[in-house]
Design a protein around this motif. Sequence first.
Motif, PDB file in Angstrom:
ATOM      1  N   TYR A   1      21.188  43.946  51.896  1.00 20.49           N
ATOM      2  CA  TYR A   1      20.125  44.241  50.940  1.00 20.49           C
ATOM      3  C   TYR A   1      20.079  43.175  49.851  1.00 20.49           C
ATOM      4  CZ  TYR A   1      17.148  47.197  47.988  1.00 20.49           C
ATOM      5  OH  TYR A   1      16.112  47.699  47.246  1.00 20.49           O
ATOM      6  N   LEU A   2      21.237  42.542  49.588  1.00 15.76           N
ATOM      7  CA  LEU A   2      21.287  41.447  48.620  1.00 15.76           C
ATOM      8  C   LEU A   2      21.316  40.081  49.304  1.00 15.76           C
ATOM      9  CD1 LEU A   2      23.989  42.749  46.086  1.00 15.76           C
ATOM     10  CD2 LEU A   2      21.507  42.835  45.848  1.00 15.76           C
ATOM     11  N   TYR A   3      22.128  39.947  50.359  1.00 14.15           N
ATOM     12  CA  TYR A   3      22.482  38.612  50.846  1.00 14.15           C
ATOM     13  C   TYR A   3      21.950  38.279  52.233  1.00 14.15           C
ATOM     14  CZ  TYR A   3      25.774  39.350  47.024  1.00 14.15           C
ATOM     15  OH  TYR A   3      26.327  39.630  45.794  1.00 14.15           O
ATOM     16  N   GLY A   4      21.113  39.160  52.824  1.00 12.79           N
ATOM     17  CA  GLY A   4      20.559  38.842  54.132  1.00 12.79           C
ATOM     18  C   GLY A   4      19.822  37.511  54.123  1.00 12.79           C
ATOM     19  N   GLY A   5      20.106  36.650  55.126  1.00 13.34           N
ATOM     20  CA  GLY A   5      19.486  35.322  55.187  1.00 13.34           C
ATOM     21  C   GLY A   5      20.300  34.244  54.516  1.00 13.34           C
ATOM     22  N   SER A   6      21.456  34.607  53.950  1.00 13.29           N
ATOM     23  CA  SER A   6      22.323  33.616  53.301  1.00 13.29           C
ATOM     24  C   SER A   6      23.619  33.480  54.093  1.00 13.29           C
ATOM     25  CB  SER A   6      22.647  34.037  51.864  1.00 13.29           C
ATOM     26  OG  SER A   6      23.642  35.045  51.838  1.00 13.29           O
ATOM     27  N   THR A   7      24.427  32.498  53.703  1.00 14.49           N
ATOM     28  CA  THR A   7      25.707  32.283  54.373  1.00 14.49           C
ATOM     29  C   THR A   7      26.755  33.317  53.948  1.00 14.49           C
ATOM     30  OG1 THR A   7      26.317  30.711  52.632  1.00 14.49           O
ATOM     31  CG2 THR A   7      25.323  29.806  54.640  1.00 14.49           C
ATOM     32  N   LEU A   8      26.399  34.214  53.026  1.00 18.07           N
ATOM     33  CA  LEU A   8      27.324  35.251  52.590  1.00 18.07           C
ATOM     34  C   LEU A   8      27.271  36.477  53.488  1.00 18.07           C
ATOM     35  CD1 LEU A   8      26.705  35.143  48.724  1.00 18.07           C
ATOM     36  CD2 LEU A   8      28.600  34.129  49.996  1.00 18.07           C
ATOM     37  N   TYR A   9      26.315  36.493  54.424  1.00 21.26           N
ATOM     38  CA  TYR A   9      26.182  37.646  55.315  1.00 21.26           C
ATOM     39  C   TYR A   9      25.922  37.176  56.741  1.00 21.26           C
ATOM     40  CZ  TYR A   9      24.120  41.695  57.623  1.00 21.26           C
ATOM     41  OH  TYR A   9      23.833  42.699  58.518  1.00 21.26           O
ATOM     42  N   GLY A  10      26.741  37.636  57.650  1.00 22.56           N
ATOM     43  CA  GLY A  10      26.543  37.319  59.061  1.00 22.56           C
ATOM     44  C   GLY A  10      27.321  36.100  59.509  1.00 22.56           C
ATOM     45  N   PRO A  11      27.599  36.036  60.810  1.00 24.48           N
ATOM     46  CA  PRO A  11      28.377  34.912  61.361  1.00 24.48           C
ATOM     47  C   PRO A  11      27.556  33.628  61.344  1.00 24.48           C
ATOM     48  CG  PRO A  11      27.588  36.357  63.114  1.00 24.48           C
ATOM     49  CD  PRO A  11      27.239  37.026  61.830  1.00 24.48           C
ATOM     50  N   PRO A  12      28.215  32.487  61.401  1.00 26.41           N
ATOM     51  CA  PRO A  12      29.666  32.329  61.567  1.00 26.41           C
ATOM     52  C   PRO A  12      30.437  32.349  60.250  1.00 26.41           C
ATOM     53  CG  PRO A  12      28.624  30.189  61.663  1.00 26.41           C
ATOM     54  CD  PRO A  12      27.513  31.189  61.518  1.00 26.41           C
ATOM     55  N   GLU A  13      29.718  32.267  59.096  1.00 25.89           N
ATOM     56  CA  GLU A  13      30.427  32.124  57.829  1.00 25.89           C
ATOM     57  C   GLU A  13      30.970  33.452  57.288  1.00 25.89           C
ATOM     58  OE1 GLU A  13      27.156  29.038  58.064  1.00 25.89           O
ATOM     59  OE2 GLU A  13      27.309  31.220  58.320  1.00 25.89           O
ATOM     60  N   ALA A  14      30.321  34.560  57.618  1.00 21.00           N
ATOM     61  CA  ALA A  14      30.696  35.845  57.027  1.00 21.00           C
ATOM     62  C   ALA A  14      30.563  36.955  58.062  1.00 21.00           C
ATOM     63  CB  ALA A  14      29.800  36.139  55.812  1.00 21.00           C
ATOM     64  N   ARG A  15      30.982  38.146  57.667  1.00 21.67           N
ATOM     65  CA  ARG A  15      30.935  39.290  58.570  1.00 21.67           C
ATOM     66  C   ARG A  15      29.530  39.867  58.634  1.00 21.67           C
ATOM     67  NH1 ARG A  15      35.640  43.517  57.384  1.00 21.67           N
ATOM     68  NH2 ARG A  15      34.655  44.402  59.246  1.00 21.67           N
ATOM     69  N   ALA A  16      29.207  40.436  59.793  1.00 20.71           N
ATOM     70  CA  ALA A  16      27.934  41.114  59.979  1.00 20.71           C
ATOM     71  C   ALA A  16      28.142  42.620  59.837  1.00 20.71           C
ATOM     72  CB  ALA A  16      27.361  40.783  61.353  1.00 20.71           C
ATOM     73  N   GLY A  17      27.081  43.360  60.100  1.00 23.39           N
ATOM     74  CA  GLY A  17      27.163  44.814  60.060  1.00 23.39           C
ATOM     75  C   GLY A  17      25.958  45.397  59.350  1.00 23.39           C
ATOM     76  N   LYS A  18      25.553  46.586  59.794  1.00 21.24           N
ATOM     77  CA  LYS A  18      24.394  47.236  59.190  1.00 21.24           C
ATOM     78  C   LYS A  18      24.482  48.738  59.434  1.00 21.24           C
ATOM     79  CE  LYS A  18      19.319  47.522  59.465  1.00 21.24           C
ATOM     80  NZ  LYS A  18      19.135  47.628  58.017  1.00 21.24           N
ATOM     81  N   PHE A  19      24.054  49.497  58.437  1.00 22.54           N
ATOM     82  CA  PHE A  19      23.860  50.932  58.634  1.00 22.54           C
ATOM     83  C   PHE A  19      22.528  51.101  59.362  1.00 22.54           C
ATOM     84  CE2 PHE A  19      26.958  51.061  55.187  1.00 22.54           C
ATOM     85  CZ  PHE A  19      27.786  52.098  55.603  1.00 22.54           C
ATOM     86  N   VAL A  20      22.600  51.346  60.662  1.00 22.73           N
ATOM     87  CA  VAL A  20      21.386  51.386  61.476  1.00 22.73           C
ATOM     88  C   VAL A  20      20.615  52.698  61.286  1.00 22.73           C
ATOM     89  CG1 VAL A  20      22.209  49.742  63.186  1.00 22.73           C
ATOM     90  CG2 VAL A  20      22.795  52.173  63.434  1.00 22.73           C
ATOM     91  N   ARG A  21      21.300  53.709  60.843  1.00 26.01           N
ATOM     92  CA  ARG A  21      20.677  54.955  60.421  1.00 26.01           C
ATOM     93  C   ARG A  21      21.649  55.669  59.495  1.00 26.01           C
ATOM     94  NH1 ARG A  21      21.813  55.454  65.846  1.00 26.01           N
ATOM     95  NH2 ARG A  21      23.305  57.088  66.467  1.00 26.01           N
ATOM     96  N   ASP A  22      21.266  56.802  58.973  1.00 26.61           N
ATOM     97  CA  ASP A  22      22.096  57.480  57.989  1.00 26.61           C
ATOM     98  C   ASP A  22      23.518  57.682  58.505  1.00 26.61           C
ATOM     99  OD1 ASP A  22      20.029  57.567  56.249  1.00 26.61           O
ATOM    100  OD2 ASP A  22      19.542  59.680  56.559  1.00 26.61           O
ATOM    101  N   HIS A  23      24.465  57.116  57.760  1.00 25.57           N
ATOM    102  CA  HIS A  23      25.899  57.321  57.996  1.00 25.57           C
ATOM    103  C   HIS A  23      26.393  56.700  59.304  1.00 25.57           C
ATOM    104  CE1 HIS A  23      24.678  60.181  55.019  1.00 25.57           C
ATOM    105  NE2 HIS A  23      24.199  61.038  55.902  1.00 25.57           N
ATOM    106  N   VAL A  24      25.593  55.861  59.951  1.00 20.86           N
ATOM    107  CA  VAL A  24      26.005  55.210  61.196  1.00 20.86           C
ATOM    108  C   VAL A  24      26.022  53.701  60.966  1.00 20.86           C
ATOM    109  CG1 VAL A  24      25.499  54.806  63.624  1.00 20.86           C
ATOM    110  CG2 VAL A  24      25.051  57.061  62.608  1.00 20.86           C
ATOM    111  N   PHE A  25      27.207  53.100  61.032  1.00 17.23           N
ATOM    112  CA  PHE A  25      27.394  51.675  60.768  1.00 17.23           C
ATOM    113  C   PHE A  25      27.708  50.949  62.065  1.00 17.23           C
ATOM    114  CE2 PHE A  25      30.062  48.002  59.667  1.00 17.23           C
ATOM    115  CZ  PHE A  25      29.235  47.360  58.749  1.00 17.23           C
ATOM    116  N   ASP A  26      26.936  49.888  62.348  1.00 16.44           N
ATOM    117  CA  ASP A  26      27.145  49.052  63.531  1.00 16.44           C
ATOM    118  C   ASP A  26      27.671  47.697  63.064  1.00 16.44           C
ATOM    119  OD1 ASP A  26      27.035  47.463  65.776  1.00 16.44           O
ATOM    120  OD2 ASP A  26      25.052  48.133  66.415  1.00 16.44           O
ATOM    121  N   SER A  27      28.925  47.413  63.355  1.00 17.26           N
ATOM    122  CA  SER A  27      29.553  46.186  62.850  1.00 17.26           C
ATOM    123  C   SER A  27      29.019  44.926  63.521  1.00 17.26           C
ATOM    124  CB  SER A  27      31.078  46.266  63.043  1.00 17.26           C
ATOM    125  OG  SER A  27      31.395  46.422  64.419  1.00 17.26           O
ATOM    126  N   ASN A  28      28.308  45.061  64.621  1.00 14.74           N
ATOM    127  CA  ASN A  28      27.776  43.895  65.321  1.00 14.74           C
ATOM    128  C   ASN A  28      26.319  43.603  64.988  1.00 14.74           C
ATOM    129  OD1 ASN A  28      30.194  43.403  66.842  1.00 14.74           O
ATOM    130  ND2 ASN A  28      29.669  45.169  68.113  1.00 14.74           N
TER     131      ASN A  28
END
Length: 461
Positions: free
Chosen positions: A140-167
């Motif tokens: 919500y803050l860092y999407g599209g930057s090197t602070l979120y997502g590979p290869p520089e950082a970890r990925a992951g998203k709450f795809v729905r309420d209370h369900v987190f997908d680390s990939n």
Amino acid sequence: MISFESLKAEYERNWARLEIRPGRLAEANAVARKALNGKATYQQIERLTGVPWHFAALCHYRESNFDFDTYLGNGEPLHRVTTIVPKGRGPFATFVDGAVDAFRIENFVGAQDWGIARMLFRLEAFNGFGYHAKGVNSPYLYGGSTLYGPPEARAGKFVRDHVFDSNHVDSQLGTAVILHAMMALDSSITLDDAPQFAGRAEPEDDAAATIVLMQQALNKLGANPPLAEDGISGPKTRAAVSQFQQHNGLRDTGLLDAATVAAITRATQGTAGQTADLSHVLTRLEDLAQVLRPSSGGTTLPATIPGNTLPATNDPINLFERLFSLVNRAAPLPAPVNPTTPAPVDQLKQVVDLLGALLNKDGKPMLGQVNGALGETIGKLLDGKKTALGIGGSLITALLSSVTASPNAGGLAGLLGTIVSAVPGLGQFAMPISLALAAWGVLGKMEKWAQGTAPPPKLTT
């Protein structure tokens, strides 16, 4: 517990390290230009609320992708009443009207600190702080930057309420990324890291203590999923509040207004087996007043009042009438004391002692330390003023909280609307505090009379 101070250094560090991914730069610049196109409208909001225009633009992007026919608080259509939290808002004549309402609910009106750390904290609060527990920078803050997502950082998203997908990688650009691009295109955007008044608590910090208490209470009542007791009225907390309101016949808004705070408190007391409900205490105090005050014909009034004649205590006006009546009836009689008969204060002491035994909880009487309940310093400061302040404050906040701020209103409505907008959270949290002061003052008077420390009655001529 999540707080601004605990996250401040992290926000500042991330902002200093933020880089937009080369493959997303053109997209970020395109979104930033859309934000700049609405600058004049966002500046109207800034003039009415003090919230920086670029912050309003970022909220608008995430909630409804710059659609000016939507309510800034949740992205629903502007010209009908909202049906998701915050529920029951609107309809609004203009986007600006809706934005002012949304920022007032969030306690942003009157805020002084709009440095980058506080701004990122407020933006993340819109979406919730669940990513911190997953060790992932919020998209919500860092999407599209090197602070979120590979290869520089970890990925992951709450795809729905209370369900987190680390990939899963969130494809939407983060608000910090858009702000970075906006600043590159508009040099007038500056981030002042120093609040105007050093050490001054921000409005949402003032509200945090009450929110924590309500989160704890909702958890005791079985909130599912359990709420983080962090003092932040985020999406999960508002959903739990909405569910409580639906189950208890309250107006379903998802907001912690005065009526909801009082209802949650009463419900929590009920689950703990407590009987110290305000109506319970008032009823017994009214019985006490009846014993003390003889009728005009010389006979003693009944010691009890039929329960069906008592006004409902969830009606503030009726509650204040009962408090006024109680003080008038239970006050010592303004006449010389006859040494051969028990003084009214002595009679009162006996009955209050009995009342203290009836209200005894775990061997500790509820009366006896009323004036010291909030500490010696506060007690002395408010001594003799609690009832008047509580009753007057409750009446005023009840009136102000019922007024919807509108820049177009005139006369008294316009004046009250201006007051409401200028003092964020006035009606939301002042009413329970004022009501508590009123009840505290009445009980304090009873305590003084019971202990014989009240001033002697004044003789009348």
